[in-house]
Enzyme design. Structure first.
Site, PDB file in Angstrom:
ATOM      1  N   LYS A 100      -2.457  -9.073  15.051  1.00 31.29           N
ATOM      2  CA  LYS A 100      -2.365  -9.980  13.911  1.00 31.29           C
ATOM      3  C   LYS A 100      -1.238  -9.504  13.013  1.00 31.29           C
ATOM      4  O   LYS A 100      -1.168  -8.320  12.666  1.00 31.29           O
ATOM      5  CB  LYS A 100      -3.674 -10.056  13.117  1.00 31.29           C
ATOM      6  CG  LYS A 100      -3.605 -11.078  11.977  1.00 31.29           C
ATOM      7  CD  LYS A 100      -4.966 -11.372  11.382  1.00 31.29           C
ATOM      8  CE  LYS A 100      -5.411 -10.351  10.391  1.00 31.29           C
ATOM      9  NZ  LYS A 100      -6.682 -10.718   9.723  1.00 31.29           N
ATOM     10  N   HIS A 123       0.876  -1.173   0.000  1.00 31.53           N
ATOM     11  CA  HIS A 123       0.000   0.000   0.000  1.00 31.53           C
ATOM     12  C   HIS A 123       0.913   1.222   0.000  1.00 31.53           C
ATOM     13  O   HIS A 123       1.664   1.431   0.960  1.00 31.53           O
ATOM     14  CB  HIS A 123      -0.901   0.007   1.233  1.00 31.53           C
ATOM     15  CG  HIS A 123      -1.986  -1.027   1.197  1.00 31.53           C
ATOM     16  ND1 HIS A 123      -3.040  -0.956   0.316  1.00 31.53           N
ATOM     17  CD2 HIS A 123      -2.186  -2.132   1.931  1.00 31.53           C
ATOM     18  CE1 HIS A 123      -3.838  -1.989   0.514  1.00 31.53           C
ATOM     19  NE2 HIS A 123      -3.344  -2.715   1.475  1.00 31.53           N
ATOM     20  N   HIS A 158      -7.352  -1.748  10.035  1.00 34.28           N
ATOM     21  CA  HIS A 158      -6.199  -0.991   9.538  1.00 34.28           C
ATOM     22  C   HIS A 158      -6.247   0.449  10.031  1.00 34.28           C
ATOM     23  O   HIS A 158      -5.367   1.250   9.734  1.00 34.28           O
ATOM     24  CB  HIS A 158      -6.208  -0.933   7.996  1.00 34.28           C
ATOM     25  CG  HIS A 158      -6.087  -2.242   7.295  1.00 34.28           C
ATOM     26  ND1 HIS A 158      -7.064  -3.206   7.300  1.00 34.28           N
ATOM     27  CD2 HIS A 158      -5.087  -2.739   6.511  1.00 34.28           C
ATOM     28  CE1 HIS A 158      -6.684  -4.234   6.555  1.00 34.28           C
ATOM     29  NE2 HIS A 158      -5.494  -3.983   6.070  1.00 34.28           N
ATOM     30  N   HIS A 194     -13.353  -9.054   9.814  1.00 34.64           N
ATOM     31  CA  HIS A 194     -12.273  -8.743   8.894  1.00 34.64           C
ATOM     32  C   HIS A 194     -12.222  -7.253   8.586  1.00 34.64           C
ATOM     33  O   HIS A 194     -13.244  -6.567   8.618  1.00 34.64           O
ATOM     34  CB  HIS A 194     -12.467  -9.517   7.584  1.00 34.64           C
ATOM     35  CG  HIS A 194     -11.433  -9.276   6.561  1.00 34.64           C
ATOM     36  ND1 HIS A 194     -11.683  -8.637   5.370  1.00 34.64           N
ATOM     37  CD2 HIS A 194     -10.116  -9.582   6.548  1.00 34.64           C
ATOM     38  CE1 HIS A 194     -10.573  -8.573   4.663  1.00 34.64           C
ATOM     39  NE2 HIS A 194      -9.606  -9.136   5.345  1.00 34.64           N
ATOM     40  N   TYR A 243      -3.048  -4.408  14.267  1.00 32.64           N
ATOM     41  CA  TYR A 243      -2.782  -5.053  12.984  1.00 32.64           C
ATOM     42  C   TYR A 243      -1.356  -4.669  12.577  1.00 32.64           C
ATOM     43  O   TYR A 243      -1.054  -3.498  12.359  1.00 32.64           O
ATOM     44  CB  TYR A 243      -3.785  -4.562  11.949  1.00 32.64           C
ATOM     45  CG  TYR A 243      -4.112  -5.526  10.840  1.00 32.64           C
ATOM     46  CD1 TYR A 243      -3.232  -6.540  10.474  1.00 32.64           C
ATOM     47  CD2 TYR A 243      -5.305  -5.426  10.145  1.00 32.64           C
ATOM     48  CE1 TYR A 243      -3.523  -7.416   9.456  1.00 32.64           C
ATOM     49  CE2 TYR A 243      -5.621  -6.291   9.112  1.00 32.64           C
ATOM     50  CZ  TYR A 243      -4.733  -7.280   8.778  1.00 32.64           C
ATOM     51  OH  TYR A 243      -5.031  -8.154   7.759  1.00 32.64           O
ATOM     52  N   LYS A 291       0.397  -9.458   9.412  1.00 32.56           N
ATOM     53  CA  LYS A 291       0.229  -9.694   7.983  1.00 32.56           C
ATOM     54  C   LYS A 291       1.537 -10.292   7.472  1.00 32.56           C
ATOM     55  O   LYS A 291       2.537  -9.598   7.272  1.00 32.56           O
ATOM     56  CB  LYS A 291      -0.086  -8.390   7.259  1.00 32.56           C
ATOM     57  CG  LYS A 291      -0.343  -8.557   5.781  1.00 32.56           C
ATOM     58  CD  LYS A 291      -1.548  -9.439   5.495  1.00 32.56           C
ATOM     59  CE  LYS A 291      -2.850  -8.737   5.804  1.00 32.56           C
ATOM     60  NZ  LYS A 291      -4.026  -9.554   5.425  1.00 32.56           N
TER      61      LYS A 291
END
Length: 396
Positions: A165, A26, A325, A296, A129, A167
């Site tokens: 979490k 991103h 996010h 999610h 996250y 990624k």
């Protein structure tokens, strides 16, 4: 009440870093398409969808919904989502449903959650996250497990979050496993740990890393390998719950996933699962088969986050902290700016419908920002450090 118009705008908001994932980067901003559904009674409902510039796709659906009653969602779903397969897009329908539920709530003077059965909680716990970052605040890139463990500790201390979490699928799998090991050591046995390589690892690698992580008592291993078969193969060989937001991510694949014993926990997503009402349908199936429920995140702004919070507040069996996010965003397009975290939670918005309104000055500003930056989905999530790189599923 009738729908008389839909308006679509594309906006982009800067992030505090460039976020790496297993299919690219991103590039320092998120972008969303904002939908306004206008009625003949002067009530406008808000919707939001990601995946790049969706303005033209939504406008193609306009003739199908103009003249419809925004309370008649089953008919709208039939006309938008079910009638012609090559125009069928659950994510676009979900944005329309979101806006129609916002209209309904405003017309009735009730929050969106009341239209879904009513809230059982007033705030939703969220996670830290973790992404491997380029150009992180203060400069530099995340290079080793200690960098992400430090980020996790920072988010725990500043936001109050009690779970994380990672990624994954970016660095060496062993180094990514080490992030969770360091977080367990630093934050204790009660801190929730999760990892998500988004299906890019081979079954063999996923099993090896999963077995290594068993001793950490992590909450779940999300999409460890590609597809229903991949998840099912890993699930047979490790003692960690398998979660998914990819397989299944639609109702057509839910029954095969259950028959194959491919998943323990399904992550709800308003867009994959056909809007807030579709999420409630999903939850009913999951409850029937004793599957876990989590939430999610799809890089949402405040409109969709409000819809997520309302929906999650009505699900008694959602006992995992939600993905978000949101803490990477530097601003929001809703009045009041970014929703605050308090003790690791975000409060369900109050007021009728979604309980949020657009800040028109910010909308204009971030529309211009989008026009300057462009749609990175159209050019793929390019990695500025590795211009010739491309993702390889099962390559590790």
């Amino acid at each position: 009440m009738k729908i008389i118009d839909i308006r679509t705008r594309c906006v982009a908001i800067p992030l505090n870093a460039q976020l790496r994932h297993n299919t690219g980067v991103h590039p320092g901003y998120f972008l969303r398409t904002i939908l306004e559904v206008v009625t003949d009674e002067g009530i406008t409902g808000l919707g939001e969808v990601g995946g790049g510039d969706q303005r033209a796709a939504l406008q193609k659906l306009k003739p199908r919904i103009v003249g419809m009653d925004p309370f008649h969602l089953e008919m709208i779903k039939l006309k938008v989502l079910r009638s012609i397969y090559y125009m069928s897009n659950a994510r676009l329908y979900a944005a329309i449903e979101m806006a129609c539920l916002d209209i309904q709530g405003k017309a009735l003077g009730r929050p969106l959650s009341d239209l879904l059965g009513g809230s059982v909680r007033q705030e939703i716990p969220m996670i830290a996250y973790l992404f491997w970052r380029y150009n992180r605040p203060g400069g530099g890139d995340d290079e080793k497990a200690e960098d992400l463990a430090a980020l996790c500790t920072e988010l725990h201390e500043t936001l109050g979050v009690k779970a994380m979490k990672l990624k994954a699928g970016v660095k060496d799998p062993g180094e990514e496993a080490r992030v969770l090991e360091l977080c367990r050591k630093e934050l204790g046995d009660d801190f929730g740990l999760r990892i998500d390589p988004n299906g890019v690892w081979s079954v063999q690698t996923a099993v090896r890393i999963g077995q290594r992580l068993e001793a950490l008592n992590i909450e779940y291993f999300e999409d460890p390998a590609w597809g229903l078969q991949g998840n099912a193969a890993v699930k047979k060989q490790i003692r960690i719950p398998i979660a998914t937001n990819m397989y299944p991510a639609r109702f057509e694949d839910l029954a095969p996933a259950i028959r194959m014993d491919a998943v323990d926990i399904v992550l709800t997503d308003i867009h994959y699962w056909e809007g807030p009402r579709g999420v409630k349908d999903l939850v009913a199936v999951c409850n029937t088969f004793n599957l876990g429920i989590a939430m999610h995140s799809g890089a949402e702004f405040g409109i969709e986050l409000a819809a997520m919070l309302h929906t999650a507040s009505t699900i008694p069996t959602m006992n995992f902290a939600g993905d978000a996010h949101y803490h990477y965003l530097t601003d929001d397009i809703i009045q009041g700016g970014l929703m605050p975290y308090r003790n690791g939670c975000i409060k369900v918005p109050e007021g009728p419908g979604l309980g949020v309104a657009l800040d028109e000055e910010k909308m204009k500003f971030y529309e211009k920002y989008y026009e300057e930056k462009g749609d990175y989905y159209a050019r793929f999530h390019q990695d500025p450090r590795r211009p010739d790189w491309f993702p390889t599923v099962g390559g590790l």
